[in-house]
Write an enzyme that holds these catalytic residues in place. Structure first.
Site, short mmCIF file in Angstrom:
data_model
loop_
_atom_site.label_atom_id
_atom_site.label_comp_id
_atom_site.label_asym_id
_atom_site.label_seq_id
_atom_site.Cartn_x
_atom_site.Cartn_y
_atom_site.Cartn_z
N GLY A 3 39.03 -23.49 24.72
CA GLY A 3 39.49 -24.48 25.67
C GLY A 3 38.62 -25.72 25.65
O GLY A 3 38.85 -26.67 26.40
N GLY A 4 37.62 -25.72 24.78
CA GLY A 4 36.74 -26.87 24.60
C GLY A 4 36.82 -27.37 23.18
O GLY A 4 37.90 -27.53 22.61
N LYS A 5 35.65 -27.54 22.53
CA LYS A 5 35.63 -28.05 21.16
C LYS A 5 35.61 -26.95 20.11
O LYS A 5 35.90 -27.21 18.94
CB LYS A 5 34.40 -28.94 20.96
CG LYS A 5 34.36 -30.17 21.84
CD LYS A 5 33.19 -31.07 21.48
CE LYS A 5 31.86 -30.36 21.69
NZ LYS A 5 30.71 -31.22 21.35
N GLY A 6 35.24 -25.73 20.50
CA GLY A 6 34.94 -24.73 19.48
C GLY A 6 35.79 -23.49 19.52
O GLY A 6 36.89 -23.44 20.08
N PHE B 251 28.57 -22.81 39.38
CA PHE B 251 28.71 -21.39 39.06
C PHE B 251 28.59 -20.57 40.33
O PHE B 251 27.77 -20.85 41.21
CB PHE B 251 27.63 -20.95 38.07
CG PHE B 251 28.05 -21.02 36.65
CD1 PHE B 251 28.79 -20.00 36.07
CD2 PHE B 251 27.73 -22.10 35.86
CE1 PHE B 251 29.18 -20.05 34.76
CE2 PHE B 251 28.12 -22.18 34.54
CZ PHE B 251 28.85 -21.15 33.98
N ASP C 220 25.91 -20.22 18.68
CA ASP C 220 25.27 -19.84 19.94
C ASP C 220 25.33 -18.33 20.11
O ASP C 220 26.39 -17.75 20.32
CB ASP C 220 26.00 -20.54 21.09
CG ASP C 220 25.35 -20.29 22.46
OD1 ASP C 220 24.35 -19.55 22.50
OD2 ASP C 220 25.86 -20.81 23.45
N ASP D 121 29.93 -23.89 18.31
CA ASP D 121 29.96 -25.12 19.10
C ASP D 121 29.66 -26.31 18.18
O ASP D 121 28.51 -26.53 17.80
CB ASP D 121 28.93 -25.02 20.22
CG ASP D 121 28.99 -26.21 21.17
OD1 ASP D 121 29.87 -27.06 21.02
OD2 ASP D 121 28.11 -26.29 22.06
N ARG E 63 38.42 -29.00 32.88
CA ARG E 63 38.36 -30.24 32.11
C ARG E 63 39.72 -30.93 32.17
O ARG E 63 40.74 -30.27 32.40
CB ARG E 63 37.98 -29.93 30.65
CG ARG E 63 36.65 -29.20 30.52
CD ARG E 63 36.40 -28.69 29.13
NE ARG E 63 35.16 -27.92 29.07
CZ ARG E 63 34.71 -27.31 27.98
NH1 ARG E 63 35.42 -27.35 26.87
NH2 ARG E 63 33.58 -26.63 28.03
N LYS F 112 29.24 -9.37 74.58
CA LYS F 112 29.95 -9.31 73.31
C LYS F 112 29.52 -10.53 72.49
O LYS F 112 29.90 -11.66 72.79
CB LYS F 112 31.47 -9.32 73.50
CG LYS F 112 32.22 -9.12 72.20
CD LYS F 112 33.73 -9.13 72.41
CE LYS F 112 34.44 -8.75 71.12
NZ LYS F 112 34.07 -9.59 69.97
#
Length: 851
Positions: free
Chosen positions: A719-722, A618, A773, A685, A792, A252
């Site tokens: 949730g970021g800058k843009g 990722f 983008d 962005d 972040r 086994k």
């Protein structure tokens, strides 16, 4: 040479190469990559993932398949793992020139890779598209400014008169020709086009005789080939082996069950629960395909070998997760189908004889699981003496049929079995965290029966970790049936069955309690529900089964509660003190909002197993241990097939969070139609010195231009800058059309407002402007999901907005893990209400954009 050397040699404001902080483990098998670098001197960069970095060597002439050739390999600085996907131009500075991806795959070695490298001799195997087989890296004794090594091919079935230049494709040859500006490079370009030999092939195995032998087996029937998953035959647990020559007995193996189907020469590997495993086991896929069969089915166990060549389950788990590089072996014990013939009705002993002939000259990664006819007690005694997991006894003349039956029986070493953890006893004296874990087996009533407790076999680290996870909280009222009085249970705390422990023990006492149990391991690959399918009930429950059927498991499939959360106190956001449990609670709270837009879409996650203060990476492909996540076999840009993951229900999404996922980034298409996009995403962005009101104005401008084209759009914070402006497509469009539209739109904005917008990713052009983008609109590209956390500080969230509330929002990270659930509780309507019912496509706007 470290990542500090990598950083010191580069200006990341100018180079497109990834920064060192992008370095992290892949969450799967350890990879290798070879890149063709047209620098001042053309060379091949040979890189092996060791831990969280790529150990790197520059090989001027490239790898050679000739064992007599020793190729110089100059050790250079470590590279981040993210460098493995880098292609394109290095415009200026260190390493200026063009980079092509020559080959990529996984690699393995016996023993510790770091120790071998430190010693100066690394023996390893490569499993790539171009580079295969066994190799050596041997450090030169000469003292050089940079350590010099030799890359040498082992004389195996792949060896031959083949050079790296022979394996280049048209793209690489064109890059070589373009780069040929110096005499040395011109010579290299000439050499690369002079020879075009085929890559070496493995030994050919004649299948005609084997096919005739298969057709002649008693019970063989003609059947069409099919590489799809087939349900495996399973064994029932027994206490002793059956007697007589009607039974054969095998070891086994302590590993993972793998089913293989071959059709038109291509192999498909599956786990026992129908998850595709090709991507995780390229060496096994290659080995099976090299057998040379057009159609075939195989059944066996995947095992890992330690430095002494013994099976090691821990090494297998670590290798599949990328923590180790142990060689993997597919131990084969059945062949239910071969070259157009269904053999499931043929006697097992005849199937195995045929399998042994098939594997007589097989690659090293395929091995035959031998057996003994009769003498079951002797075989079992041998297994115990050698400390093997146990034996499998099978009817020698039995057919192959799916499911669990009496024809296959497993007899494990009496001191090893698996149980559900159902509670713990408090720690005493100097003991850390807890005293012992309480164990139970499934009973015939759908519940659990207490079988004892295990308090030995734990390390101090395990005690601390389990004290924060399994041995925490609980009730004084037992959650299981207790058939025997156990005075040690006074003060015990009981929890629902959430984990599986494998323990050694010395038999079962007269009160049906384990004798002298000791922890072997916690089975992170199994859940308590798995124990119900493996016939591990108590003796009393086995008797009860004779008079009443075992009820079905009633736990609803796909619910978030089905997922066990380990290490809930681990801090994920260190600056904010936010724990893993709080992340889980957030995603459970927003589940009705986040799940529908990403369910059934290929989804990349950003995993931060150690929190966002540690390396994150990722994860888009399936990894070992996932039970609730959907899988889809999709074609990548390279043309190769890969298995992508996707959340399909609550349990799948929470399971990804359990595995460290913080962010979710879905495709703009579904797994059922991956080539048809139903979303266009414009990511606005801003440069570092762009004020937020300009970003808001830009989003409104984008909306206005889209309105002129007859397209309805929606907006969300990132949730970021843009901000993201999202255009739904119904009907959808092919990715080429979507990307062409998105690029044309972005370039038109940049042309109309050159002081406000830029459509190129080059950072030096983005000062004071907003980057539009459009690159998130290609096949395989992703954008952050609505209501996804961002990895972040502050735990910000990407949040959909109504257009009329955009002016009230103060920044792209205005919402966080605390405020979003409150916002959703106040909402009367979905801000993106109607996004799935808008009827619009690109066919009617192409001409308008051109005007």
């Amino acid at each position: 040479m470290t990542l500090q050397d990598y950083r010191r040699k580069r200006d990341f404001r100018k180079t497109r190469e990834p920064a060192p902080e992008d370095s992290a483990g892949t969450g799967g098998r350890s990879i290798f990559v070879v890149q063709l670098h047209h620098a001042s001197r053309r060379h091949f960069d040979f890189r092996l993932q060791v831990g969280d970095v790529l150990r790197s060597w520059a090989v001027p002439k490239g790898p050679s398949y000739d064992p007599k050739v020793k190729r110089l390999a100059v050790e250079v600085e470590d590279h981040p793992v993210s460098y493995a996907t880098f292609e394109g131009d290095i415009d200026e500075g260190y390493g200026k020139g063009h980079v092509d991806l020559f080959d990529k795959g996984v690699w393995a070695t016996r023993g510790d890779a770091e120790a071998q490298i430190a010693k100066g001799h690394l023996a390893f195997e490569l499993f790539g598209e171009r580079l295969k087989g066994s190799w050596h890296l041997v450090r030169s004794g000469r003292k050089e400014r940079q350590p010099a090594w030799f890359l040498i091919k082992v004389d195996d079935e792949y060896a031959g008169d083949v050079e790296a230049d022979d394996l280049m494709d048209a793209k690489m040859r064109e890059s070589t020709r373009r780069a040929a500006r110096t005499p040395a490079l011109r010579a290299a370009a000439k050499a690369s086009t002079a020879r075009r030999k085929a890559p070496p092939k493995g030994r050919k195995v004649s299948v005609a005789t084997l096919a005739k032998q298969a057709a002649a087996l008693e019970g063989a029937r003609k059947a069409k080939p099919d590489a799809a998953f087939f349900a495996p035959q399973l064994a029932k647990l027994r206490e002793s082996p059956p007697q007589g020559d009607a039974w054969l007995h095998e070891v086994k193996w302590d590993g993972y069950r793998i089913l293989t189907g071959v059709a038109k020469g291509k192999a498909s590997l599956w786990s026992r629960n129908a998850l595709p495993w090709n991507e995780r086991l390229p060496e096994i896929v290659q080995a099976v395909e090299r057998l040379g069969f057009d159609s075939l089915r195989l059944d066996g166990e995947l095992i890992a070998l330690d430095a002494q060549g013994r099976s090691d389950f821990n090494a297998l788990q670590k290798t599949l997760s990328g923590e180790a590089n142990a060689p993997l072996v597919y131990m084969l014990f059945d062949v239910p189908y071969l070259e157009g013939y269904d053999l499931t009705r043929a006697p097992l002993v005849e199937r195995k004889a045929l399998l042994e002939r098939i594997l007589a000259h097989a690659p090293a990664h395929l091995s035959y699981s031998a057996h003994t006819v009769g003498h079951g007690d002797d075989v079992f005694a041998m297994a115990m003496e050698q400390k093997l997991e146990g034996i499998i006894s099978k009817r020698a003349d039995g057919p192959y049929h799916p499911g669990r039956g009496d024809d296959w029986q497993k007899i494990k070493r009496l001191e090893s079995d698996e149980f559900a953890v159902v509670g713990y006893t408090p720690a005493k004296g100097s003991r850390l965290a807890f005293g012992s874990l309480l164990l139970a087996r499934p009973d015939a009533d759908g519940g659990w029966t207490y079988v004892g407790r295990v308090g030995t076999g734990f390390t101090d680290e395990m005690l601390r970790d389990l004290g924060k996870t399994l041995a925490k909280g609980g009730s004084k009222k037992p959650t299981v049936r207790i058939d025997a009085i156990d005075p040690t249970l006074r003060g015990a705390l009981w929890v629902p069955p959430t984990a599986v422990a494998e323990v050694y023990y010395r038999g079962i006492g007269n009160k049906n309690l384990l004798r002298q149990p000791s922890l072997k391991t916690l089975r992170v690959d199994k859940t308590p529900k798995d124990l119900r399918d493996s016939d591990r009930a108590t003796p009393a429950a086995k008797s009860a089964r004779k008079s009443r059927p075992e009820p079905a498991v009633t736990a609803p499939a796909g619910r978030a509660e089905d997922v066990v959360i380990t290490h809930p106190d681990r801090v994920v956001f260190p600056d904010d003190g936010i724990t893993k449990q709080q992340v889980v609670d957030y995603y459970r709270a927003v589940m009705p909002w986040i799940l529908p837009p990403i369910a059934d879409r290929p989804t990349s996650t950003i995993r931060c197993p150690g929190g966002i203060g540690s390396p994150c990476f990722f994860q888009k492909h399936v990894m070992a241990g996932l039970d609730h996540v959907g899988t889809a076999k999709l074609k990548e840009e390279t043309g190769a097939q890969a298995v992508y993951l996707y959340p399909r229900n609550e349990a799948g999404l929470i399971e990804l969070v359990q595995f460290g996922a913080v962010e979710f980034h879905p495709w703009g298409s579904h797994v059922a139609s991956p080539d048809i996009a139903d979303r266009v995403v414009f990511d606005l962005d801003p440069g570092d010195d762009v004020a937020w009101p300009r970003v808001v104005a830009a989003a409104r401008l984008v909306r206005g231009l889209l309105d002129q084209l007859g397209l309805v759009s929606f907006v969300r914070t990132t949730g970021g800058k843009g901000l993201h402006v999202v255009v739904p497509l119904n009907p959808g469009a092919g990715w080429d059309a979507v990307k062409t539209f998105a690029r044309g739109f972005a370039e038109a904005m940049a042309a109309m407002h050159p002081l406000e917008f830029v459509s190129t990713a080059t950072k030096r052009f983005r000062n004071g402007r907003i980057y539009v983008d459009y690159l998130r609109n290609g096949r395989g590209a992703t954008a952050v999901a609505s209501y996804s956390l961002r990895g972040r500080p502050g735990a910000p969230v990407a949040v959909p907005l109504r257009w009329d509330e955009l002016g009230k929002v103060k920044s792209g990270n205005a919402f966080d893990i605390h405020s979003v659930p409150k916002r959703l509780a106040r909402l009367r309507n979905d801000p993106w209400e109607g996004i799935d019912t808008v009827v619009q496509d690109l066919a009617s706007v192409a001409d308008k954009l051109g005007d």
